[in-house]
Scaffold this active site. Structure first.
Site, short mmCIF file in Angstrom:
data_model
loop_
_atom_site.label_atom_id
_atom_site.label_comp_id
_atom_site.label_asym_id
_atom_site.label_seq_id
_atom_site.Cartn_x
_atom_site.Cartn_y
_atom_site.Cartn_z
N LYS A 215 149.51 122.28 18.62
CA LYS A 215 150.09 123.44 19.32
C LYS A 215 149.01 124.24 20.04
CE LYS A 215 151.87 124.90 15.47
NZ LYS A 215 151.47 123.75 14.64
N GLU A 432 168.88 104.68 6.95
CA GLU A 432 169.23 105.14 8.29
C GLU A 432 169.85 104.00 9.10
OE1 GLU A 432 169.37 108.19 8.90
OE2 GLU A 432 168.28 108.82 7.10
P1 ADP Z 1 147.99 123.18 15.50
O1 ADP Z 1 147.63 124.33 16.36
O2 ADP Z 1 149.33 122.60 15.81
O3 ADP Z 1 147.84 123.44 14.04
P2 ADP Z 1 145.70 122.05 16.75
O4 ADP Z 1 146.09 122.17 18.16
O5 ADP Z 1 144.78 123.09 16.24
O6 ADP Z 1 146.97 121.99 15.82
O7 ADP Z 1 145.10 120.60 16.49
C1 ADP Z 1 143.86 120.41 15.88
C2 ADP Z 1 143.13 119.25 16.50
O8 ADP Z 1 143.81 118.03 16.25
C3 ADP Z 1 143.01 119.34 18.00
O9 ADP Z 1 141.88 120.07 18.37
C4 ADP Z 1 142.89 117.88 18.41
O10 ADP Z 1 141.58 117.42 18.28
C5 ADP Z 1 143.74 117.18 17.37
N1 ADP Z 1 145.09 116.94 17.87
C6 ADP Z 1 146.23 117.46 17.36
N2 ADP Z 1 147.31 117.02 18.03
C7 ADP Z 1 146.85 116.22 19.01
C8 ADP Z 1 147.49 115.47 20.06
N3 ADP Z 1 148.82 115.48 20.21
N4 ADP Z 1 146.69 114.77 20.89
C9 ADP Z 1 145.36 114.76 20.73
N5 ADP Z 1 144.72 115.43 19.79
C10 ADP Z 1 145.43 116.16 18.91
ZN ZN Z 2 172.13 109.37 5.00
#
Ligand code: ADP
Ligand code: ZN
Ligand code: MG
Length: 647
Positions: A215, A432
């Site tokens: 996020k 499922e």
């Molecule tokens: P959240 O805010 O949802 O808790 P983050 O954005 O802080 O998660 O994610 C932490 C790290 O994980 C990011 O800096 C990245 O390195 C990795 N990451 C998470 N989701 C993805 C994704 N969809 N694609 C690439 N890297 C990701």
């Molecule tokens: Zn079911």
């Protein structure tokens, strides 16, 4: 805080100083005046003998200070030319009379002026010190010596253009979220395009989903792509110890953003401020509520032309104050889920960049071994693998390093409760698959639009069947299909594993509810007839039976129960037929689900193209298909079939 810190820190010394002063200052000032103490009788004799040149009475202390004509010796000890004595209230009059009679020079019964001032000062010093201490604490808390005056200023970090820019290319496996945010980026960079058509640009976007799904990363990517100013602040930064600070921070943040529009304000972990108001024990947290109110006021305050978009992220959309989600605030809500197989593969590819690996290392295999891992987990796996490889002085990351890294991340401090064991995944895939296949083999069921074995909320997986167009009534055959469909999951477990799980509890509940309504409300049982049994408007405070009282006889109740039972049994048989006749397709479907975890409508249709259909049911005898009006909400509930977790 550890104890060593307490004793060496400046706080300790300041407190010590204050305590010392509190004890010493009063002593200093009250023991002013002269000489040693003598007995009352000795003092009185000195006065009566005319040896005293000056006397001062202190009424408050019941004490007399004497200045003597010459040095005075008592029991061989020289007491000097000044002594004092105390007197009891009973003798006060005698003492005063004696002094008056002695007709002393400078006789006075008032304490000296200067002394009074001094004691006032002594009284004030501790308070002054406490005030100083307080100011010192405030400066500490606001994070630096000279920050006192900036207390209400926002702590938002502004990202400059020369920040290492994150782009949408860095976010993998979250296509839907990226697509939505792409639009937001366009709102910011070309607002005219939308305003020309009279479109209102959304003010707020809420990203929600489990931690580590990207996020924060997504929000940074929007900033990197849109190129405007980007203010990032965490919800917890708003919540300070002092009421009003959070609110003034919000005000300041929006002021800054408006001056630098187009701008994105990113509020990470918004649940820290955005929790439902009045939810706390004892009336809730005033500070947080004020901050939240200010946030709402600011979001209402800027109009669509201001070109500011607020993006917020949370792991807990369920605790947010509903006011935040109202139109004109965070009315765009974008789920960010844990990635499926394809998503994991894409994320691994993003993070594998710049990490040298052995040529035959299979990214697909890693993705397959990591169901339930979030983007952050996967990034972590590759990083751990690189660390392990470096530690063993190897040059290329290999399978062994990856496997060990996966174990580490899995067993790491954050316990992966949602990660399913292999067998449980298989059970879920068949469960499922069973729902979906029954829907496909029956004649009145809506088409299957999605199947997934990715855990979501409390469901271990879910199958979605959605009617092609809106329906406001449901026929008996459709209801029977719904019941058979609900039984499909359980029946598949029975056929394949001969050891059904508790995962079907929710399905059984739904099937039973529908069957009972068919008998008691929809008039779809020939034996009971078209009679409404029981009262619809049940008292919420009493059990249904208690509230309605007995409206029908024991005999009829028994008939109702047996009718419900026979509807369920028949549905069970139909599901059993559908799954045994199409067993090979069920296996294919389950294997495919285990491989890719999520199947969309097209992929499902492809697998189901040769499904053997169940012959239509016989015409119902007491009346032909009779459409019955049911309310919209119950219909929606029946189109999505979640499999409940085992808790
Ligand atoms: P959240 O805010 O949802 O808790 P983050 O954005 O802080 O998660 O994610 C932490 C790290 O994980 C990011 O800096 C990245 O390195 C990795 N990451 C998470 N989701 C993805 C994704 N969809 N694609 C690439 N890297 C990701
Ligand atoms: Zn079911
Ligand atoms: Mg985050």
């Amino acid at each position: 805080m550890n104890f060593k810190k307490i004793f060496t820190g400046p706080l300790f010394w300041i407190l010590t100083a204050v305590l010392l002063l509190l004890v010493v200052v009063p002593l200093l000032f009250t023991s002013s005046g002269a000489g040693q103490r003598v007995d009352t009788n000795v003092g009185m004799e000195l006065i009566e003998d005319g040896q005293v040149t000056e006397a001062r009475i202190d009424d408050g202390d019941s004490r007399v200070d004497l200045t003597l004509a010459e040095e005075f010796e008592l029991d061989g000890e020289n007491l000097g030319d000044a002594v004092h004595f105390h007197f009891s209230q009973a003798r006060a009059e005698t003492v005063v009379e004696a002094i008056a009679e002695a007709d002393l020079e400078g006789y006075t019964d008032e304490p000296e002026q200067s002394n009074w001032l001094l004691s006032m000062l002594g009284f004030m010093i501790p308070f002054l010190l406490i005030a100083l201490l307080f100011i010192w604490l405030i400066t500490r808390m606001s994070g630096g010596g000279s920050r006192v005056m900036q207390f209400g200023k926002s702590k938002a970090k502004q990202f400059d253009k020369d920040m290492p820019a994150v782009t949408f290319a860095d976010v993998a496996g979250a296509e839907e979220a990226v697509e939505e945010l792409h639009e937001i980026k366009e709102f910011l960079s070309e607002p005219e395009k939308f305003q020309r058509l009279g479109a209102k640009i959304p003010k707020g976007v809420l990203l929600y989903g489990p931690p580590g799904t990207g996020k924060t990363l997504l929000a940074k990517a929007v900033a990197g792509e849109a190129g405007g100013s980007f203010y990032s602040i965490s919800g917890s930064d708003f919540v300070e110890m002092f009421v009003g600070v959070g609110a003034s921070r919000v005000r300041d943040l929006f002021k800054q953003a408006k001056e630098n529009a187009p701008a994105i304000i990113f509020v990470d972990e918004i649940d820290a401020v955005g929790r439902q108001r009045g939810a706390g024990v004892g009336g809730g947290n005033d500070e947080r509520e004020q901050t939240l109110n200010q946030l709402l006021v600011e979001m209402d305050g800027f109009d669509a032309n201001t070109n500011i978009i607020v993006i917020a992220a949370t792991n807990r959309p369920d605790v947010l104050d509903p006011a935040l989600l109202r139109p004109g605030r965070f009315d765009r809500q974008i789920p960010v889920e844990a990635p499926d197989f394809a998503g994991r593969k894409a994320i691994l590819e993003v993070h594998a960049k710049g990490k040298p690996m052995v040529p035959d290392l299979d990214i697909e295999q890693i993705a397959r071994k990591t169901p339930g891992f979030t983007g952050a987990d996967l990034a972590n796996v590759l990083n751990e693998a690189a660390l392990l490889t470096a530690r063993s002085n190897a040059d290329l990351i290999d399978d062994r390093a990856i496997d060990e890294a996966i174990d580490r991340v899995m067993a790491g401090p954050q316990k992966r409760t949602r990660l399913m064991k292999d067998h449980e995944r298989r059970v879920t895939a068949y469960h499922e698959g069973g729902h979906a296949l029954v829907a496909a083999a029956l004649n009145y069921s809506a088409p299957v639009t999605k199947i997934t074995i990715l855990p979501r909320g409390r469901a271990l997986g879910y199958t979605m069947v959605i009617p092609e167009d809106d329906k406001y009534s449901t026929t008996r055959n459709e209801l029977l299909d719904q019941i058979a469909y609900a039984m499909g999951g359980r029946v598949a477990e029975e056929i394949v594993f001969h050891d059904p799980s508790t995962g079907a509890a929710n399905d059984i509940q739904k099937a039973t509810d529908t069957a009972r309504k068919m008998v008691t409300e929809y008039g779809m049982s020939a034996k009971v007839g078209s009679v409404k049994l029981g009262s619809g408007d049940s008292n919420p405070f009493l059990g249904k039976e208690m509230a309605t009282g007995k409206e029908y006889s024991e005999e009829l109740a028994a008939v109702v129960d047996s009718e419900v039972r026979s509807i369920i049994d028949e549905a069970h048989d139909e599901a059993y037929w559908a799954l045994t006749e199409n067993r090979d397709i069920l296996d294919t479907l389950a294997e495919e689900l285990l491989r890719v975890e999520t199947l969309n409508a097209k992929e499902v249709a492809e697998i189901f193209k040769d499904v053997k259909k169940r012959p239509k049911r016989e015409i119902w005898e007491s009346s032909p298909d009779r459409p019955i009006l049911i309310d919209e909400s119950s219909q929606r509930a029946e189109t999505v079939n979640g499999r409940s977790g085992q808790d």
